[in-house]
Design a protein around this motif. Structure first.
Motif, PDB file in Angstrom:
ATOM      1  N   ASP A  23       1.701  19.631   3.718  1.00 22.35           N
ATOM      2  CA  ASP A  23       2.764  20.627   3.908  1.00 22.35           C
ATOM      3  C   ASP A  23       4.071  20.012   4.405  1.00 22.35           C
ATOM      4  O   ASP A  23       4.967  20.711   4.867  1.00 22.35           O
ATOM      5  N   LEU A  24       4.190  18.692   4.314  1.00 21.65           N
ATOM      6  CA  LEU A  24       5.387  18.020   4.809  1.00 21.65           C
ATOM      7  C   LEU A  24       6.598  18.408   3.959  1.00 21.65           C
ATOM      8  O   LEU A  24       6.544  18.319   2.727  1.00 21.65           O
ATOM      9  N   PRO A  25       7.693  18.876   4.581  1.00 23.44           N
ATOM     10  CA  PRO A  25       8.889  19.254   3.825  1.00 23.44           C
ATOM     11  C   PRO A  25       9.438  18.078   3.024  1.00 23.44           C
ATOM     12  O   PRO A  25       9.461  16.946   3.508  1.00 23.44           O
ATOM     13  N   ARG A  26       9.892  18.297   1.805  1.00 24.82           N
ATOM     14  CA  ARG A  26      10.353  17.227   0.922  1.00 24.82           C
ATOM     15  C   ARG A  26      11.584  16.504   1.469  1.00 24.82           C
ATOM     16  O   ARG A  26      11.816  15.347   1.155  1.00 24.82           O
ATOM     17  N   ASN A  27      12.377  17.175   2.301  1.00 29.31           N
ATOM     18  CA  ASN A  27      13.596  16.537   2.811  1.00 29.31           C
ATOM     19  C   ASN A  27      13.374  15.815   4.136  1.00 29.31           C
ATOM     20  O   ASN A  27      14.292  15.209   4.677  1.00 29.31           O
ATOM     21  N   LEU A  28      12.157  15.872   4.670  1.00 27.31           N
ATOM     22  CA  LEU A  28      11.910  15.288   5.990  1.00 27.31           C
ATOM     23  C   LEU A  28      11.968  13.765   5.961  1.00 27.31           C
ATOM     24  O   LEU A  28      12.440  13.138   6.907  1.00 27.31           O
ATOM     25  N   MET A  29      11.506  13.151   4.878  1.00 25.89           N
ATOM     26  CA  MET A  29      11.492  11.691   4.784  1.00 25.89           C
ATOM     27  C   MET A  29      12.882  11.131   4.491  1.00 25.89           C
ATOM     28  O   MET A  29      13.188   9.999   4.842  1.00 25.89           O
ATOM     29  N   ASN A  30      13.714  11.899   3.833  1.00 26.85           N
ATOM     30  CA  ASN A  30      15.026  11.414   3.411  1.00 26.85           C
ATOM     31  C   ASN A  30      16.078  11.773   4.455  1.00 26.85           C
ATOM     32  O   ASN A  30      16.814  12.747   4.327  1.00 26.85           O
TER      33      ASN A  30
ATOM     34  N   LYS B 125       0.848  -1.193   0.000  1.00 24.57           N
ATOM     35  CA  LYS B 125       0.000   0.000   0.000  1.00 24.57           C
ATOM     36  C   LYS B 125       0.883   1.243   0.000  1.00 24.57           C
ATOM     37  O   LYS B 125       2.045   1.195   0.375  1.00 24.57           O
ATOM     38  N   SER B 126       0.330   2.349  -0.440  1.00 19.83           N
ATOM     39  CA  SER B 126       1.108   3.575  -0.614  1.00 19.83           C
ATOM     40  C   SER B 126       1.629   4.095   0.716  1.00 19.83           C
ATOM     41  O   SER B 126       0.942   4.056   1.744  1.00 19.83           O
ATOM     42  N   ILE B 127       2.873   4.594   0.702  1.00 24.81           N
ATOM     43  CA  ILE B 127       3.516   5.131   1.894  1.00 24.81           C
ATOM     44  C   ILE B 127       4.168   6.465   1.540  1.00 24.81           C
ATOM     45  O   ILE B 127       4.281   6.842   0.375  1.00 24.81           O
ATOM     46  N   GLY B 128       4.627   7.170   2.582  1.00 23.21           N
ATOM     47  CA  GLY B 128       5.388   8.395   2.363  1.00 23.21           C
ATOM     48  C   GLY B 128       4.635   9.397   1.501  1.00 23.21           C
ATOM     49  O   GLY B 128       3.433   9.622   1.658  1.00 23.21           O
ATOM     50  N   PHE B 129       5.341   9.998   0.562  1.00 23.09           N
ATOM     51  CA  PHE B 129       4.750  11.038  -0.282  1.00 23.09           C
ATOM     52  C   PHE B 129       3.752  10.492  -1.301  1.00 23.09           C
ATOM     53  O   PHE B 129       3.033  11.264  -1.929  1.00 23.09           O
TER      54      PHE B 129
ATOM     55  N   ILE C 126      11.915   5.449  -4.052  1.00 27.34           N
ATOM     56  CA  ILE C 126      12.499   6.741  -4.434  1.00 27.34           C
ATOM     57  C   ILE C 126      11.444   7.844  -4.372  1.00 27.34           C
ATOM     58  O   ILE C 126      11.687   8.933  -3.823  1.00 27.34           O
ATOM     59  N   LYS C 127      10.255   7.585  -4.903  1.00 26.09           N
ATOM     60  CA  LYS C 127       9.189   8.586  -4.899  1.00 26.09           C
ATOM     61  C   LYS C 127       8.579   8.762  -3.503  1.00 26.09           C
ATOM     62  O   LYS C 127       8.193   9.870  -3.125  1.00 26.09           O
ATOM     63  N   SER C 128       8.500   7.678  -2.740  1.00 30.31           N
ATOM     64  CA  SER C 128       7.887   7.745  -1.406  1.00 30.31           C
ATOM     65  C   SER C 128       8.723   8.548  -0.427  1.00 30.31           C
ATOM     66  O   SER C 128       8.177   9.244   0.443  1.00 30.31           O
ATOM     67  N   PHE C 129      10.068   8.461  -0.567  1.00 29.56           N
ATOM     68  CA  PHE C 129      10.951   9.103   0.405  1.00 29.56           C
ATOM     69  C   PHE C 129      11.826  10.209  -0.190  1.00 29.56           C
ATOM     70  O   PHE C 129      12.689  10.741   0.502  1.00 29.56           O
TER      71      PHE C 129
ATOM     72  N   TYR D 179     -10.589   1.335   0.799  1.00 32.87           N
ATOM     73  CA  TYR D 179      -9.195   1.418   1.240  1.00 32.87           C
ATOM     74  C   TYR D 179      -8.342   2.126   0.184  1.00 32.87           C
ATOM     75  O   TYR D 179      -7.513   2.980   0.502  1.00 32.87           O
ATOM     76  N   GLU D 180      -8.556   1.772  -1.068  1.00 34.36           N
ATOM     77  CA  GLU D 180      -7.777   2.391  -2.138  1.00 34.36           C
ATOM     78  C   GLU D 180      -8.079   3.885  -2.245  1.00 34.36           C
ATOM     79  O   GLU D 180      -7.190   4.699  -2.479  1.00 34.36           O
ATOM     80  N   ALA D 181      -9.331   4.258  -2.043  1.00 30.35           N
ATOM     81  CA  ALA D 181      -9.718   5.666  -2.127  1.00 30.35           C
ATOM     82  C   ALA D 181      -9.101   6.485  -1.004  1.00 30.35           C
ATOM     83  O   ALA D 181      -8.712   7.641  -1.203  1.00 30.35           O
ATOM     84  N   LYS D 182      -8.989   5.893   0.181  1.00 29.73           N
ATOM     85  CA  LYS D 182      -8.465   6.621   1.338  1.00 29.73           C
ATOM     86  C   LYS D 182      -6.949   6.629   1.408  1.00 29.73           C
ATOM     87  O   LYS D 182      -6.341   7.588   1.877  1.00 29.73           O
ATOM     88  N   ASN D 183      -6.298   5.542   0.966  1.00 32.20           N
ATOM     89  CA  ASN D 183      -4.846   5.432   1.103  1.00 32.20           C
ATOM     90  C   ASN D 183      -4.139   5.236  -0.234  1.00 32.20           C
ATOM     91  O   ASN D 183      -3.210   5.947  -0.562  1.00 32.20           O
ATOM     92  N   GLY D 184      -4.568   4.254  -0.996  1.00 33.87           N
ATOM     93  CA  GLY D 184      -3.947   3.968  -2.280  1.00 33.87           C
ATOM     94  C   GLY D 184      -2.982   2.804  -2.225  1.00 33.87           C
ATOM     95  O   GLY D 184      -2.493   2.426  -1.153  1.00 33.87           O
ATOM     96  N   PHE D 185      -2.710   2.217  -3.391  1.00 31.37           N
ATOM     97  CA  PHE D 185      -1.769   1.120  -3.526  1.00 31.37           C
ATOM     98  C   PHE D 185      -0.651   1.532  -4.472  1.00 31.37           C
ATOM     99  O   PHE D 185      -0.796   2.450  -5.272  1.00 31.37           O
ATOM    100  N   ASN D 186       0.452   0.820  -4.396  1.00 39.00           N
ATOM    101  CA  ASN D 186       1.599   1.135  -5.248  1.00 39.00           C
ATOM    102  C   ASN D 186       1.564   0.409  -6.586  1.00 39.00           C
ATOM    103  O   ASN D 186       2.471   0.577  -7.395  1.00 39.00           O
ATOM    104  N   LEU D 187       0.533  -0.402  -6.797  1.00 38.44           N
ATOM    105  CA  LEU D 187       0.375  -1.129  -8.054  1.00 38.44           C
ATOM    106  C   LEU D 187      -1.012  -0.839  -8.619  1.00 38.44           C
ATOM    107  O   LEU D 187      -1.983  -0.739  -7.859  1.00 38.44           O
ATOM    108  N   GLU D 188      -1.108  -0.710  -9.925  1.00 37.31           N
ATOM    109  CA  GLU D 188      -2.371  -0.306 -10.539  1.00 37.31           C
ATOM    110  C   GLU D 188      -3.483  -1.322 -10.320  1.00 37.31           C
ATOM    111  O   GLU D 188      -4.632  -0.962 -10.112  1.00 37.31           O
ATOM    112  N   LYS D 189      -3.157  -2.603 -10.376  1.00 45.39           N
ATOM    113  CA  LYS D 189      -4.157  -3.646 -10.173  1.00 45.39           C
ATOM    114  C   LYS D 189      -3.700  -4.537  -9.015  1.00 45.39           C
ATOM    115  O   LYS D 189      -3.176  -5.632  -9.222  1.00 45.39           O
TER     116      LYS D 189
END
Length: 398
Positions: free
Chosen positions: A137-144, A125-129, A161-164, A327-337
């Motif tokens: 408003d989370l700073p882009r460098n906060l996760m990395n 499931k989707s994480i981070g950014f 890479i995209k999440s963090f 669940y997908e609407a509220k959070n999202g997944f990292n894969l299309e299907k």
């Protein structure tokens, strides 16, 4: 909630200030710091367990910081246990080697230390950014704020890479340390006072959370979605009905709620074939969750990354997906299907769960080829001993 948000903001500011001075702080070459801001014993503990079993604490000083750590880990030579935010920050900036898989300490590492983010599972499931729950408003460098992050497959590299907000050279390919525990020889059932001989099958049900304990993360549009905090089995009548089916099939169900989930309301008095696994119960006996998981015959889960690890055992998995659209609407997944990557029975209603139990008892094993295929996709870099590979690669050797 507003007060907690202010505290988190103050910690972020403090970490940012410390990050500026971190490069000039001398690092102790024999110091290893292991950190969790919340109770959790999987990847971090697996690294720690390997260190103890191979007597690396004879050569290195190990500082392990986590809530309730002294209640679950025995004091050993050169092992220092505590949980204090300020002490943790001090250990963080003075250690040559740092490990964490969850943490509120986000200090940028210096060039003369290695900060390894072990994370806590392949992000299905989707994480981070990429998460729809992320603060806008989370700073882009906060996760990395680490040198390297563990990634188990090149197929998931871009997700991290995209999440963090990472660079390519921060990716470290390896299997998860906790997967080493799946092959443990420990007689966990006896130590948990479970008579394994009484049951034909033992199943683990591991949930992900829909609403986190602090209410900050929510993966459901209905806050009153379940009386039990379980998907599908949402009330005590359903619990009783499920127990009767388990009893008929002579199956023991081990129920493990997610550690960050809202307090469980599951009541199992009189339910002969359901056992709720409380973390304190097994960790106090020096047993880890994945040591128990490795001894089970099948897994039930939903969108938790545990199924990706369990694929290494190539055993049946049932996926409870009755709320997948919400669940997908509220959070999202990292894969299309996402359903295409879930190699097992997709359970939308109670009858589907009953069929899953019945098929296990009749030794029906579907999806075997698909499990192997999906495991190769997610577990490309799993090694026979992930802990050894990670420590050797970092230069931590006997």
């Amino acid at each position: 909630m507003k007060f907690k948000k202010k505290i988190r903001k103050l910690i972020e500011i403090l970490c940012g200030v410390i990050g500026f001075v971190n490069p000039i702080i001398p690092k102790k070459q024999n110091k290893i710091f292991i950190y969790n801001s919340k109770p959790g014993y999987q990847n971090n503990y697996a690294i720690y367990n390997y260190i103890i079993e191979n007597k690396l604490n004879e050569k290195y000083k190990i500082y392990y910081s986590m809530p309730n750590i002294k209640n679950v880990i025995k004091k050993e030579k050169n092992i220092y246990l505590n949980y204090s935010l300020l002490k943790s920050m001090l250990h963080y900036i003075t250690a040559k080697y740092v490990f964490f898989d969850t943490g509120n300490i986000r200090i940028r590492p210096s060039k003369n230390q290695i900060v390894m983010n072990l994370w806590h599972g392949t992000p299905f499931k989707s994480i981070g950014f990429l998460s729809k729950n992320v603060e806008k408003d989370l700073p882009r460098n906060l996760m990395n704020t680490f040198s390297k992050i563990l990634v188990s497959s090149s197929n998931m590299k871009d997700v991290y890479i995209k999440s963090f907000n990472l660079n390519n050279d921060q990716i470290f390919f390896s299997g998860h340390p906790r997967n080493d525990l799946l092959l443990s020889n420990k007689d966990v059932f006896s130590e948990l006072n479970i008579d394994r001989t009484k049951f034909d099958k033992v199943i683990m049900w591991m949930t992900t959370y829909r609403i986190s304990k602090d209410g900050r993360l929510c993966h459901t549009s209905n806050e009153n979605w379940s009386d039990t905090n379980l998907p599908l089995i949402t009330n005590q009548d359903a619990i009783l009905k499920m127990n009767e089916i388990l009893k008929k099939n002579n199956i023991l169900l081990l129920l493990k709620m997610h550690t960050t989930s809202k307090e469980s309301k599951v009541i199992v008095e009189g339910n002969t074939n359901i056992k709720v696994l409380e973390e304190q119960e097994y960790t106090s006996k020096n047993i880890q969750l994945y040591e128990i998981l490795g001894k089970t015959d099948a897994l039930i889960t939903d969108y938790s990354s545990v199924f990706i690890d369990y694929l290494l055992l190539n055993r049946p998995i049932g996926f409870i997906v009755d709320d997948i659209e919400d669940y997908e609407a509220k959070n999202g997944f990292n894969l299309e299907k996402p359903l295409d990557y879930m190699p097992g029975k997709h359970i939308y209603e109670f009858d589907g769960l009953e069929k899953f139990f019945n098929n296990l008892s009749s030794t029906v094993s579907e999806y075997e080829e698909k499990r192997i295929k999906v495991s190769k996709y997610f577990n490309e870099y799993n090694y026979e001993n992930n802990c050894k590979f990670i420590l050797d690669s970092m230069g931590i050797k006997i």
